[in-house]
Write a protein that holds these residues in place. Structure first.
Motif, PDB file in Angstrom:
ATOM      1  N   PRO A 362       0.052  -5.896 -11.569  1.00  0.00           N
ATOM      2  CA  PRO A 362       1.030  -4.802 -11.593  1.00  0.00           C
ATOM      3  C   PRO A 362       0.812  -3.834 -10.438  1.00  0.00           C
ATOM      4  O   PRO A 362      -0.327  -3.604  -9.991  1.00  0.00           O
ATOM      5  N   ALA A 363       1.891  -3.272  -9.949  1.00  0.00           N
ATOM      6  CA  ALA A 363       1.822  -2.344  -8.823  1.00  0.00           C
ATOM      7  C   ALA A 363       1.184  -1.030  -9.254  1.00  0.00           C
ATOM      8  O   ALA A 363       1.357  -0.591 -10.401  1.00  0.00           O
ATOM      9  N   PRO A 364       0.433  -0.371  -8.374  1.00  0.00           N
ATOM     10  CA  PRO A 364      -0.057   0.972  -8.679  1.00  0.00           C
ATOM     11  C   PRO A 364       1.120   1.906  -8.938  1.00  0.00           C
ATOM     12  O   PRO A 364       2.197   1.734  -8.360  1.00  0.00           O
ATOM     13  N   PRO A 365       0.977   2.871  -9.806  1.00  0.00           N
ATOM     14  CA  PRO A 365       2.107   3.752 -10.129  1.00  0.00           C
ATOM     15  C   PRO A 365       2.585   4.535  -8.917  1.00  0.00           C
ATOM     16  O   PRO A 365       1.793   5.043  -8.131  1.00  0.00           O
ATOM     17  N   VAL A 366       3.910   4.618  -8.760  1.00  0.00           N
ATOM     18  CA  VAL A 366       4.469   5.350  -7.636  1.00  0.00           C
ATOM     19  C   VAL A 366       4.211   6.838  -7.773  1.00  0.00           C
ATOM     20  O   VAL A 366       4.247   7.571  -6.795  1.00  0.00           O
ATOM     21  N   ALA A 367       3.945   7.284  -8.966  1.00  0.00           N
ATOM     22  CA  ALA A 367       3.691   8.707  -9.180  1.00  0.00           C
ATOM     23  C   ALA A 367       2.491   9.201  -8.385  1.00  0.00           C
ATOM     24  O   ALA A 367       2.314  10.409  -8.195  1.00  0.00           O
ATOM     25  N   ASP A 368       1.648   8.270  -7.925  1.00  0.00           N
ATOM     26  CA  ASP A 368       0.500   8.673  -7.098  1.00  0.00           C
ATOM     27  C   ASP A 368       0.934   9.431  -5.852  1.00  0.00           C
ATOM     28  O   ASP A 368       0.141  10.129  -5.226  1.00  0.00           O
ATOM     29  N   ALA A 369       2.204   9.267  -5.462  1.00  0.00           N
ATOM     30  CA  ALA A 369       2.681   9.942  -4.259  1.00  0.00           C
ATOM     31  C   ALA A 369       2.806  11.452  -4.464  1.00  0.00           C
ATOM     32  O   ALA A 369       2.954  12.194  -3.493  1.00  0.00           O
ATOM     33  N   GLY A 370       2.770  11.902  -5.698  1.00  0.00           N
ATOM     34  CA  GLY A 370       2.772  13.335  -5.950  1.00  0.00           C
ATOM     35  C   GLY A 370       4.137  13.967  -5.765  1.00  0.00           C
ATOM     36  O   GLY A 370       5.143  13.298  -5.543  1.00  0.00           O
ATOM     37  N   ALA A 371       4.152  15.293  -5.831  1.00  0.00           N
ATOM     38  CA  ALA A 371       5.418  16.032  -5.817  1.00  0.00           C
ATOM     39  C   ALA A 371       5.710  16.672  -4.467  1.00  0.00           C
ATOM     40  O   ALA A 371       6.664  17.436  -4.347  1.00  0.00           O
ATOM     41  N   ALA A 372       4.916  16.396  -3.445  1.00  0.00           N
ATOM     42  CA  ALA A 372       5.137  17.012  -2.132  1.00  0.00           C
ATOM     43  C   ALA A 372       6.460  16.536  -1.553  1.00  0.00           C
ATOM     44  O   ALA A 372       6.906  15.416  -1.828  1.00  0.00           O
ATOM     45  N   PRO A 373       7.133  17.364  -0.743  1.00  0.00           N
ATOM     46  CA  PRO A 373       8.384  16.928  -0.103  1.00  0.00           C
ATOM     47  C   PRO A 373       8.133  15.709   0.767  1.00  0.00           C
ATOM     48  O   PRO A 373       7.058  15.568   1.368  1.00  0.00           O
ATOM     49  N   PRO A 374       9.102  14.811   0.870  1.00  0.00           N
ATOM     50  CA  PRO A 374       8.889  13.601   1.667  1.00  0.00           C
ATOM     51  C   PRO A 374       8.884  13.900   3.152  1.00  0.00           C
ATOM     52  O   PRO A 374       9.484  14.874   3.613  1.00  0.00           O
ATOM     53  N   PHE A 375       8.193  13.046   3.896  1.00  0.00           N
ATOM     54  CA  PHE A 375       8.304  13.060   5.346  1.00  0.00           C
ATOM     55  C   PHE A 375       9.615  12.372   5.684  1.00  0.00           C
ATOM     56  O   PHE A 375       9.822  11.211   5.353  1.00  0.00           O
ATOM     57  N   ARG A 376      10.517  13.092   6.308  1.00  0.00           N
ATOM     58  CA  ARG A 376      11.871  12.602   6.533  1.00  0.00           C
ATOM     59  C   ARG A 376      12.011  12.100   7.962  1.00  0.00           C
ATOM     60  O   ARG A 376      11.670  12.806   8.925  1.00  0.00           O
ATOM     61  N   ILE A 377      12.521  10.883   8.118  1.00  0.00           N
ATOM     62  CA  ILE A 377      12.777  10.287   9.427  1.00  0.00           C
ATOM     63  C   ILE A 377      14.269  10.003   9.509  1.00  0.00           C
ATOM     64  O   ILE A 377      14.804   9.213   8.724  1.00  0.00           O
ATOM     65  N   THR A 378      14.940  10.634  10.448  1.00  0.00           N
ATOM     66  CA  THR A 378      16.375  10.469  10.625  1.00  0.00           C
ATOM     67  C   THR A 378      16.643   9.564  11.813  1.00  0.00           C
ATOM     68  O   THR A 378      16.148   9.819  12.919  1.00  0.00           O
TER      69      THR A 378
END
Length: 512
Positions: A362-378
């Motif tokens: 099973p994949a590690p939980p995505v929640a590990d990424a936390g609540a910080a704003p994403p790094f946005r690439i446009t």
């Protein structure tokens, strides 16, 4: 900037087509269904299978591989000889195969007439060994990267990655597979006889001149090309018009889209179902039944296909669902159909069970990424975040071993995709919704449709280097060469104070 101006001129022409009435556009765009080779092939050439490269083992137990890059000539089209590049041969390269936990070293000798590099696409390794633009190999030089394999079983590949020259060097033929095995994959009931019931398929397209030479005129956005060169001849493992004979009831195909710009949507002409068992970074948790699978440049997939004795079927690329408007889809190959490979089965097949219901952990939980704003690439105007590639600029610094949210936004009308070095990710959302099931495995490359937003949970490596960056970029190679690329450092808390204000340009030896 010349490539970008040429491309924008082409887009202006396409914009005029969008504004023109249908009758004034001409038959090229709307009266025809797209380019195709269906009905023109005879499937007369046996599929070449890249040989496995046998390493030597030194006194410390390290596996050592040797690759020599050189120019040569290859008969691709019948009766003609084409100038090509390859590794340990005239086109493509051998397959390297290792196990998780192996210590490996590769000696790469450049006998080409130009500086190049060799990037281990999808490999988790220190940045200084990655083979990107920061590790150029001049003609006559030897590069000796080494590392420990610290990732699960997967189908990876290697290819040149010299800034502003990647498209030409890959197009000329330098590419090969790099396979990883592990104990987990060994226990599964999956076809595993390389070249027999476990067959690599490197999908590429080419355009040829009348004399058989490669036509490179559209590599830098000639004509109306908006994604890079789209060839009208398909090569599979460097073989034109190929067939392959199989002798088992279940066959695993390791698919690699090794093209510069073409997106393939693979399936079978009899519409049979197959099982997707692995994406770029390894096995899925469960097999996924499919009839079509879209792969953009750089993406890989492992599929297991059932066969019956005494049958023939063709693997085909159907018009890929690229998104966007009809004219831009057409210009990006979204209306094209190509036969890829004929599969011929033996009169008696070796019995084989279908893939097991459970595959990878099973994949590690995505929640590990936390609540910080994403790094946005446009992605817009063939820039990333309004900037073109600068080898001395640091675009992002991340902490080793962490998980971050990254958000990739395609603000253009044309297709892009996104590849990240030194990490693997899971696609969490596409336009705010869960991704299509075929995108739910662990990946390192993902298609980003026009006008879309793709949210990724990115898990970074434990390798710390305060001066050597990893890359992120569009993997449509003409876009990459035009500067649609950035770079990031992965550093530990201990090394964070060592991050410099600017990096050293690998070509000039100087920073800004």
């Amino acid at each position: 900037m010349t490539r970008r101006r040429t491309l924008l001129r082409g887009l202006a022409v396409a914009g005029g087509l969008l504004a023109a009435p249908a009758a004034g556009i001409g038959g090229y765009l709307y009266a025809e269904s797209g380019r195709t080779n269906v009905g023109t092939l005879t499937f007369r050439n046996r599929l070449a299978v890249p040989p496995l490269l046998t390493p030597s083992t030194d006194h410390d137990g390290r596996k050592r591989f040797r690759l020599t890059l050189a120019a040569g000539r290859t008969e691709l089209l019948p009766g003609t000889s084409t100038g090509t590049w390859g590794a340990n041969g005239s086109i493509l390269g051998p397959t390297l195969r290792v196990r998780r936990g192996d210590r490996v070293a590769v000696e790469v000798t450049n006998q080409l007439p130009e500086t190049t590099s060799v990037h281990w696409h999808g490999m988790h390794l220190p940045a200084a060994m990655d083979g990107g633009p920061h590790q150029p190999i001049a003609p006559g030089q030897v590069w000796r990267p080494y590392w420990t394999v610290e990732q699960r079983a997967a189908t990876l590949w290697y290819h040149p990655h010299l800034h502003a020259h990647t498209a030409a060097h890959v197009y000329r033929g330098v590419a090969g597979l790099f396979l990883i095995d592990d104990d987990e994959s060994d226990t599964l009931r999956l076809p595993n006889r390389y070249g027999d019931d476990d067959i690599p398929l490197i999908l590429q397209d080419r355009t040829f001149r009348d004399d058989g030479s490669l036509d490179e005129s559209d590599l830098g956005f000639g004509g109306l090309t908006i994604t890079g060169l789209l060839g009208d001849r398909i090569l599979v493992n460097g073989t034109y018009d190929p067939y392959v004979e199989v002798g088992a009831e279940q066959v695993r195909f390791r698919l690699l889209n090794g093209a510069n710009a073409r997106v393939f949507s693979v399936g079978f002409t009899d519409d049979r179902e197959f099982a997707l068992v692995a994406t770029e970074a390894g096995l899925r948790e469960q097999p996924l039944p499919l009839r079509r699978l879209m792969l953009s440049p750089g993406e890989r997939a492992e599929i297991v296909v059932p066969f019956r004795a005494g049958e023939q079927v063709v693997l085909r690329s159907f018009p890929p669902p690229l998104g966007g408007n009809a004219v831009y889809r057409r210009l990006a190959g979204g209306h094209d159909t190509f036969d890829l490979l004929k599969i011929v089965t033996a009169d008696t097949l070796r019995p084989a069970a279908p893939p097991p219901e459970r595959l990878g952990a099973p994949a590690p939980p995505v929640a590990d990424a936390g609540a910080a704003p994403p790094f946005r690439i446009t992605m817009g105007d063939f820039l990333l975040n309004d900037r073109t590639m600068d080898p001395t600029r640091i675009d992002r610094v991340v902490r080793t071993g962490t998980v971050e949210w990254w958000e990739i936004v395609n603000g253009q009308l044309i297709p892009h995709n996104f590849h990240l070095h030194g990490a693997a990710f899971r696609v969490h959302e596409v336009n705010g919704r869960p991704p299509a099931p075929y995108l739910t495995g662990e990946k390192d490359t993902v298609y980003v449709p026009p006008g879309s937003r793709v949210r990724l949970a990115v898990r970074f490596l434990a390798h710390s280097d305060a001066r050597t960056p990893y890359m992120f970029h569009c993997h449509l190679l003409a876009h990459e060469d035009a500067g649609m690329m950035g770079q990031f450092l992965t550093v530990s808390a201990q090394d964070a104070p060592l991050v410099p204000g600017t990096l050293v340009d690998p070509h000039t030896g100087h920073g800004k």
